[in-house]
Each structure stands twice: as C-alpha cells, then as structure tokens.
Design an enzyme around this catalytic site. Structure first.
Site, short mmCIF file in Angstrom:
data_model
loop_
_atom_site.label_atom_id
_atom_site.label_comp_id
_atom_site.label_asym_id
_atom_site.label_seq_id
_atom_site.Cartn_x
_atom_site.Cartn_y
_atom_site.Cartn_z
N CYS A 2 0.85 -1.19 0.00
CA CYS A 2 0.00 0.00 0.00
C CYS A 2 0.89 1.25 0.00
O CYS A 2 1.94 1.26 0.62
CB CYS A 2 -0.94 0.10 1.19
N ARG A 27 3.46 -0.27 -5.04
CA ARG A 27 3.21 -0.86 -3.72
C ARG A 27 1.84 -1.53 -3.63
O ARG A 27 1.49 -2.09 -2.59
CB ARG A 27 3.29 0.23 -2.64
N TRP A 76 -2.97 -2.53 -1.72
CA TRP A 76 -2.77 -3.94 -2.01
C TRP A 76 -3.63 -4.67 -0.98
O TRP A 76 -3.35 -4.62 0.21
CB TRP A 76 -1.30 -4.32 -1.87
N ASN A 100 -1.21 1.70 5.99
CA ASN A 100 -0.39 0.68 5.35
C ASN A 100 0.07 -0.25 6.46
O ASN A 100 0.62 0.22 7.45
CB ASN A 100 0.81 1.38 4.65
N GLY A 101 -0.16 -1.56 6.27
CA GLY A 101 0.25 -2.53 7.30
C GLY A 101 -0.90 -3.47 7.61
O GLY A 101 -1.88 -3.54 6.85
N GLU A 479 16.54 -16.78 -10.73
CA GLU A 479 16.06 -15.41 -10.89
C GLU A 479 15.41 -15.22 -12.27
O GLU A 479 14.37 -14.58 -12.40
CB GLU A 479 17.22 -14.42 -10.68
N LYS A 483 11.60 -14.02 -12.97
CA LYS A 483 11.29 -12.87 -13.83
C LYS A 483 10.24 -13.26 -14.86
O LYS A 483 9.25 -12.58 -15.06
CB LYS A 483 12.56 -12.47 -14.55
N GLU A 486 6.70 -14.02 -13.23
CA GLU A 486 5.94 -12.92 -12.63
C GLU A 486 5.43 -11.91 -13.66
O GLU A 486 4.38 -11.32 -13.46
CB GLU A 486 6.72 -12.22 -11.51
N HIS A 502 15.70 -36.94 -12.31
CA HIS A 502 15.23 -37.60 -11.08
C HIS A 502 13.74 -37.35 -10.85
O HIS A 502 13.26 -37.45 -9.73
CB HIS A 502 16.07 -37.13 -9.89
N LYS A 601 5.37 -4.19 -4.99
CA LYS A 601 6.83 -4.19 -4.97
C LYS A 601 7.40 -4.25 -3.55
O LYS A 601 8.45 -4.84 -3.33
CB LYS A 601 7.37 -2.95 -5.68
O1 M6R Z 1 12.55 -4.97 -1.45
P1 M6R Z 1 13.10 -6.36 -1.37
O2 M6R Z 1 14.32 -6.53 -2.22
O3 M6R Z 1 13.34 -6.82 0.02
O4 M6R Z 1 11.97 -7.28 -1.96
C1 M6R Z 1 12.05 -8.67 -1.90
C2 M6R Z 1 11.19 -9.31 -2.96
O5 M6R Z 1 9.84 -9.03 -2.72
C3 M6R Z 1 11.58 -8.81 -4.35
O6 M6R Z 1 12.93 -9.05 -4.59
C4 M6R Z 1 10.72 -9.49 -5.43
O7 M6R Z 1 10.97 -10.87 -5.44
C5 M6R Z 1 11.05 -8.88 -6.78
N1 M6R Z 1 10.49 -7.57 -6.89
C6 M6R Z 1 10.56 -9.72 -7.91
O8 M6R Z 1 10.99 -9.20 -9.13
#
Ligand code: M6R
Length: 606
Positions: A2, A27, A76, A100-101, A479, A483, A486, A502, A601
């Site tokens: 949020c 956010r 969110w 937010n929270g 990674e 990417k 997502e 396996h 994010k």
């Molecule tokens: O802000 P942070 O790096 O702690 O966030 C951790 C994850 O939420 C973040 O790396 C997330 O996996 C990526 N935005 C995905 O692309």
C-alpha cells in the site's frame, strides 16, 4: 504494501496527490482513494474506487473546488476484497484515515468497542478509524496515543481530523513514512520517490512518534507530547529518473539503466585500484573474524544471495547459508557471534527480511545490509549498510536492484578475500579488473535486445517453460525463471539440469520451451549433455552460451551468444539476457509489464 501520501500547503492538492500515488502504485494497485479537507469551507471530499490511480483521476476530474490539504492511498488488498468500500481513505465521524500494514487484533477491537454496526467495509483499517473516532474528544494527540496502545501489528497511519484544518497527523510502527518540505508546503509518503520533485531533503518518521504536517512546518512529538528534533537526509536520487523516459515500461528503462547503476555501485568503492569499503564504514575485522556467512532475503534479493554463496564457498572456502527470510527464524538457525548476516533488500522494508535480521542480531550475529533505499527500516536496523546505487526502481519486477546487489556482493567477497589473506595484490587486481568489465559486457547484451526480442516471440504461447543450468548458471536461472513467471504468467521452473532426470523430466514433452544457460567452463560438457537429454524428449531449447564455447553439432531452436568474461562474472551478461527475455514476452502478450497481477513491490506484511 500500500502507498500513502499526504500534502498540506498552498498549492492545489488533488493533482499533487494523484501524481504521487501513481509513483507509489508499485506498492499495490487494487484500489485508490483521496480525501481533501478545505481549510476555508471545512468541506471534506472523499473519492475512492476499486482499480488504478488513473480511474481515480477520472472521478476527481469533476471536482471544481480547490483544496490544499489532503491524503491519498493506493491499496494492495489484505483484509477484504477489492471493492470501492474497502478502498482507503476510511471516514468515521470526524476522522479520515489511510493505512499501510496489518492490524492483527482488529476483530477483538470490533468487539471491544462494539463497532459492528458502524463499519461499512471489511478492512482492519476502518476499525482503526472507528476506534480513533471513538477516542477523539478534540485532542488529536491524546486520541492517537490511546488508539495505538490498542493496536497489535504493523501500521503507518495518516490522519485528518475534520475540525483540524490544514494539519495532517501520522504515526507508524514498522511500515514506513517519510516526510519533506515540498512544493510550497509539506508532504509525506511511503517512499521518497513520491515526495515531489521540489523536495531536496527528507526525514524518516521515527516509530511511535506523532508527526504533524503543517503548511510551513513539520513537527514531531513523542507519545507524551514532548517535541523532538526532526533529522533530514539529502535526497541524492535524481527524482526525474523516476519517469519512464522514452520507454514504454519502467522495466525496460530499468534494464537499460543497469550498466550505469553498476558503475555507480562500484566506483565509490574502488580507491587507488583496490576495493575499499571504508566509506560504507564496514570494518575489516568484521569481515576477517566471522566464521560463517548467512543471507536473509526474499525473492530476487534472495537469488542475489545464492550467487554470493557460490562465490563465498569457492573464493573464501567458507560455509554459507542462504535462507528465505520468511522461514529463517522458524527453522532454529545456527547463529552466533561468529556469524555474519547479510540482509539483502531493494526496498529495505520487506518485513520478513527485517524480522529475520532482528532475530539474527538477538542471537549475537554481526550484520551488513545491502540496500537500495536510503534510511529504510532494514538499513537502520543493521550494524553496517552497503547501499546499491540503482536509483529508484519502480517496476515491480526487480532488474537493476538485482544486478547492483550482485555487484555489491562481489565487492564484499573481494574485500573479504583480501582481508582474510586469500587474495594477494595481484589476485585482487585481477578480480577487480573483471568486475569493472561487467557493465560494458552487460551493455553488449543490451545492444542486442532486438535479437532477444525475436527469441521471446517464440515463447508467447507457452503454458509452461523450464530453465536449466548448473552451478552459477542454475543460481541465475532461479532469478530468470522468477522474472519470466511474474511478468508473463508462464509457469516457469528453474532446474539444476543434472537433477531433471530424477523426476521432473517427465514434464518435458514435444516443444516444451527450455532455456539453457551454459557459461561455466568446468560444467559445460555436462550441461550440454543434459540439454541433449531434454532435446531427445522433444524440448525446444533456447541456448544462452558464453562466447567461445564449442557447441559441437547439436541444433537449437535459438542461440544467443553472451560476451565472454571470466566464468564467475558471466552472471552479469546472462542476467541481462534473461531479464530482456521476460520483458519482451510480457510486452508482446500485451500485459501490464510494470504491474503484474496480485503483486506489490514492497512487501510489508508477513
Ligand atoms: O525490497 P526487497 O528486495 O526486500 O523485496 C524482496 C522481494 O519481494 C523482491 O525481490 C521481489 O521478489 C522482486 N520484486 C521480484 O521481481
């Protein structure tokens, strides 16, 4: 999660808040809302809707009267679905509030204050607004103080009281709020990027302090009403960099910014041709005396830790764990004062990482945080901080934050090797020479983005995909797979290629797309034979291969040649290729690349 904004000053507030909310949409983007309080007429306007800030902008267009004080929110969803009623701000009597929270005890509070009949939404936030309204007798501080004493959980609360024109109140526990003098007034937000281009300095609101925003002044008080000094930090990010420039999406812009961000991350840490972390304040004895290293992080940041693990084990011959921060403290980790904990986070606000770091410190560990956002909670909680110089990263999918985290970790490992007597001067120089080449090698990949776009077009119809490699190739594919899934919604699994047979190879059928990365000399032959195994089951293999590797006579659906570097540095060009692949698949599928569904994010809920 949020995003929260507030402004009070001499300028019209609506556009100001809408623009800032747009910058905070990373956010959360389930719903958006805005409340204004006109200081002259005392009139309150509350506009909110399920959907994006742009939808809210449409609704606000009809408003003619100008107000100069207001609060806004982009959501969110946690408690209650995505609906107009659940959108913030929430109004209860004289109180207008955004949050937010997560307030964990909101059901208890409903019962305790017998609020059931007056609530219109399913949110925990409206409960807080209702409690605050019950306790408000004309003294905002008293009502806020009493209310937060009831709350269990995390919160950033931003409040307007109908009878307190032109003043915004805020208080927080864990969830961030920053504030600044901005645009002929004062402003607060969940993140510096939303503070407006006029802000030159910002302050982080300390936990459990009440902040008052006035037109000309920002005031801080503790819960006993004692005034506190506000401490400001320079904003050294170019906030104009937060625009998309000529790119259709932030993700592409941020991918393309990587060479500069990497250079900036390295440059401040190289003095007279040597790695020097003194500007970060990281003492050599911390790096020399630790007996084990442990990374706590989530998602992409955790994947950066996995690359560091390979380096730490191979260069330093040290034991290293990389843990999901969300699992860490529930697994009784072996942590003591000889453990060096690395907390890696772009936002510096990920609550799982923050809690894992606090846990490790309670057990006696020393800590270094690798963070992008200055002054963030994790940075403040850690013994030492190494900031990445990625600048604002707006796209939900992390790209430049990841590669600058990698650069920072490479620098850290290089320095550790030096102070532990593993690198002599010549070895350090050679290591640094390779690292300094990383931005230009990445640039070479970015210059060939159209070739990767062609490869991406072949993957648009895939339902499932695999990514296979060994060693460091596998680490970066984890990674790469995150990417792709997502942003494109293609179910993608990264697999250590030797492990496929396996069990998982059963899923490989005719034309299953498989992306294979082959960059490690000692693993090359084994990787190529694993590729043949999936090809014999009909897979369509896209190969990303280090320049100079002999491929014998096998045939591939596509081959992209990565500029050669020493093996351990190949993670940089390979990562760029994988990021571009994910980006183009998403873009060509017509998806909202920067705001993939269900995500936010900054993840400030456990
Ligand atoms: O802000 P942070 O790096 O702690 O966030 C951790 C994850 O939420 C973040 O790396 C997330 O996996 C990526 N935005 C995905 O692309």
């Amino acid at each position: 999660m949020c995003g929260i904004v507030g402004y009070t000053g001499r300028e019209s507030v609506t556009d100001q808040i809408l623009d800032s909310l747009e910058l905070l949409e990373y956010r959360g983007y389930d719903s958006a809302g805005l409340a204004t309080l006109n200081g002259q007429t005392g009139k309150i306007k509350l506009r909110k809707c399920a959907g994006r800030v742009n939808d809210l902008r449409g609704i606000c267009k009809k408003d003619k009267k100008i107000s100069t004080c207001g609060i806004g929110h982009t959501r969110w969803a946690t408690h209650g679905g995505v609906s107009d009623e659940n959108a913030h701000p929430h109004r209860c009597g004289d109180v207008l509030l955004v949050h937010n929270g997560i307030v964990e005890n909101y059901e208890e509070l409903k019962d305790h204050f017998m609020l059931h009949k007056e609530l219109k939404s399913q949110t925990d936030t409206e409960v807080v607004a209702a409690v605050l309204n019950r306790l408000y007798q004309g003294d905002p501080h008293e009502a806020i103080r009493k209310t937060v004493q009831y709350l269990k959980g995390t919160f950033a609360l931003v409040i307007m009281f109908a009878d307190q024109p032109d003043i915004i109140y805020a208080i927080r526990n864990v969830s961030p709020i920053v504030a600044a003098y901005s645009g002929n007034g004062t402003m607060l937000a969940s993140d510096v990027v939303a503070l407006g281009a006029a802000a030159k300095q910002y302050m982080v609101v300390p936990e459990y302090m009440i902040m008052e925003l006035h037109k000309d002044e920002i005031k801080l008080f503790d819960l006993n009403g004692k005034p506190h000094q506000t401490e400001f930090i320079d904003i050294d990010w170019d906030t104009t960099r937060s625009g998309k420039g000529n790119y259709p999406f932030y993700m592409e812009k941020e991918i393309m910014e990587q060479p500069d961000a990497m250079k900036a991350t390295i440059e401040s840490r190289v003095v007279d041709g040597r790695i020097d972390l003194s500007a970060d304040g990281v003492p050599d004895d911390v790096l020399r005396d630790c007996e084990r290293v442990c990374v706590v992080a989530c998602g992409t940041a955790m994947h950066a830790g996995l690359v560091a693990k390979v380096l730490v084990q191979s260069k330093l011959n040290m034991y290293m764990d990389v843990e999901y921060a969300s699992e860490f403290m529930y697994e009784d980790p072996v942590i003591d004062d000889k453990t060096l904990v690395l907390a890696i986070s772009q936002s510096g606000e990920t609550i799982d990482t923050l809690e894992a770091l606090k846990y490790a410190r309670r057990k006696g560990a020393k800590s270094i945080a690798v963070i992008n956002v200055k002054g963030s909670s994790i940075a403040r909680e850690s013994d030492y901080v190494m900031y990445t110089a990625a600048g604002p990263e707006i796209a939900v999918a992390s790209t430049k934050a990841y590669t600058t985290q990698l650069i920072t970790l490479f620098l850290l490992v290089g320095r550790m090797a030096k102070v532990r007597g593993i690198f002599d001067d010549a070895a350090e120089k050679e290591y640094l020479k390779n690292l300094l080449q990383a931005p230009e090698k990445m640039q070479e990949v970015l210059d060939q983005k159209y070739d990767i776009h062609k490869i991406a077009r072949e993957m648009l119809d895939a339902k499932d995909a695999f990514m296979i490699g060994r060693g460091l190739d596998y680490s970066i594919l984890l990674e790469g797979a995150l990417k792709l899934k997502e942003v494109s919604y293609i179910h993608t699994e990264a697999y250590a290629s030797g492990e496929l047979k396996h069990g998982t190879i059963a899923l490989i059928t005719e034309n299953t797309p498989v992306v294979a990365v082959v960059t490690q000399t000692k693993l090359k032959d084994k990787e190529l034979s694993n590729i043949r195994e999936v090809q014999s089951r009909g897979a369509s293999v896209v190969l990303l291969v280090k320049d100079g590797f002999d491929l014998a006579d096998a045939e591939y659906a596509d081959v992209f040649t990565l500029p050669a570097m020493a093996d351990e540095f190949m993670v940089f060009p390979a990562s760029a290729a994988l990021q571009l692949l994910a980006y183009y698949v998403s873009m060509d599928k017509g998806l909202d690349v920067d705001k993939p569904r269900n995500l936010a994010k900054v993840v400030t809920v456990e």
